[in-house]
Design a protein around this motif. Structure first.
Motif, short mmCIF file in Angstrom:
data_model
loop_
_atom_site.label_atom_id
_atom_site.label_comp_id
_atom_site.label_asym_id
_atom_site.label_seq_id
_atom_site.Cartn_x
_atom_site.Cartn_y
_atom_site.Cartn_z
N THR A 126 0.78 -1.16 -0.02
CA THR A 126 0.06 0.16 0.09
C THR A 126 1.00 1.16 -0.02
O THR A 126 2.05 0.99 0.51
CB THR A 126 -0.94 0.07 0.97
OG1 THR A 126 -0.13 -0.06 2.19
CG2 THR A 126 -1.90 -1.29 1.27
N THR A 127 0.21 2.42 -0.56
CA THR A 127 0.93 3.43 -0.76
C THR A 127 0.00 4.68 -0.14
O THR A 127 -1.03 4.38 0.23
CB THR A 127 1.43 4.06 -2.11
OG1 THR A 127 0.35 3.91 -2.99
CG2 THR A 127 2.30 2.62 -2.62
N GLU A 128 0.59 5.94 -0.16
CA GLU A 128 -0.48 7.11 0.14
C GLU A 128 -1.55 7.03 -0.83
O GLU A 128 -2.84 7.37 -0.44
CB GLU A 128 0.36 8.41 0.12
CG GLU A 128 1.21 8.50 1.33
CD GLU A 128 0.28 8.54 2.75
OE1 GLU A 128 -0.69 9.27 2.71
OE2 GLU A 128 0.82 7.91 3.45
N SER A 129 -1.10 6.84 -2.26
CA SER A 129 -2.25 6.81 -3.17
C SER A 129 -3.42 5.85 -2.63
O SER A 129 -4.62 5.88 -3.22
CB SER A 129 -1.83 6.45 -4.48
OG SER A 129 -0.74 7.67 -4.90
N THR A 130 -2.82 4.56 -2.56
CA THR A 130 -3.73 3.56 -2.19
C THR A 130 -4.83 3.96 -1.09
O THR A 130 -6.03 3.67 -1.18
CB THR A 130 -3.16 2.22 -1.45
OG1 THR A 130 -1.88 1.85 -2.42
CG2 THR A 130 -3.90 0.94 -1.27
N LYS A 131 -4.26 4.57 -0.06
CA LYS A 131 -5.06 4.93 1.06
C LYS A 131 -6.14 6.17 0.40
O LYS A 131 -7.34 6.10 1.03
CB LYS A 131 -4.08 5.72 2.26
CG LYS A 131 -5.17 6.19 3.33
CD LYS A 131 -4.48 6.79 4.59
CE LYS A 131 -5.04 7.67 5.69
NZ LYS A 131 -6.25 7.69 5.51
N MET A 132 -5.64 6.94 -0.15
CA MET A 132 -6.44 8.06 -0.95
C MET A 132 -7.52 7.47 -1.69
O MET A 132 -8.81 7.86 -1.56
CB MET A 132 -5.58 8.91 -1.95
CG MET A 132 -6.45 9.97 -2.73
SD MET A 132 -5.61 10.89 -3.71
CE MET A 132 -4.99 9.84 -4.87
N ASP B 14 -10.21 6.01 0.76
CA ASP B 14 -10.84 6.84 1.50
C ASP B 14 -12.03 7.21 0.35
O ASP B 14 -13.09 7.45 0.87
CB ASP B 14 -10.14 7.76 2.02
CG ASP B 14 -9.25 7.51 3.28
OD1 ASP B 14 -9.41 6.49 3.48
OD2 ASP B 14 -8.44 8.28 3.25
#
Length: 157
Positions: free
Chosen positions: A70-76, A79
């Motif tokens: 996972t990456t920050e883009s995954t979290k974005m 969400d």
């Protein structure tokens, strides 16, 4: 007859949207929405597209690293998917929202645009739509070939 499905590519600045035909054979680009984190006008517009097209499923690209992390883009993207599912539920829109692996969709979209003769400076306007189309077309082809679609359904508590 299958239902209309949407493919969505969520980015920091833009959200690409694609839709299937009712028979579930072909994904086509719909539009690129300007991302509006403060007012969420992009999700409101997406809900309008869902309603206008009688879409019953949305497949949102879940960008992971090439290693599958996972990456920050995954979290974005997660969400965004949760917020869309919540907003659809609040608006009494019956909708299934899924996250689907899309590690290389944007890279492939840029390649396809380049191969079609589009100048690099013109890519920004449509690359998110092309990526959303690729995400959705992958799902449609897997279904047509009776291959299990690896997607995570968003379930609200």
């Amino acid at each position: 007859m299958a239902n209309v499905a949407l493919g969505v590519d969520v980015g920091l600045a833009r959200v690409g949207v694609a839709a299937s035909d009712p028979s579930g054979i072909l994904a086509t680009p719909v539009m690129t929405l300007r991302r509006d984190v403060k007012k969420n006008s992009d999700r409101r517009m997406l809900l309008r597209i869902i309603t206008d097209r009688n879409a019953t499923e949305v497949f949102i690209g879940e960008p992971k690293s090439l290693a599958g992390n996972t990456t920050e883009s995954t979290k974005m993207a997660r969400d965004y998917a949760i917020a869309l599912a919540e907003e659809a539920s609040e608006a009494n829109i019956e909708l299934s929202v899924f996250l689907v692996d899309e590690r290389l969709s944007t890279v492939n979209a840029h390649r396809a645009l380049h191969a079609s003769g589009r100048k690099m400076e013109d890519h920004r306007k449509v690359v998110d739509q092309v990526a959303a189309t690729e995400i959705l077309q992958q799902v449609l082809e897997m279904r047509r070939n009776n291959v299990r679609v690896r997607a995570s359904r968003i379930v609200l508590k």
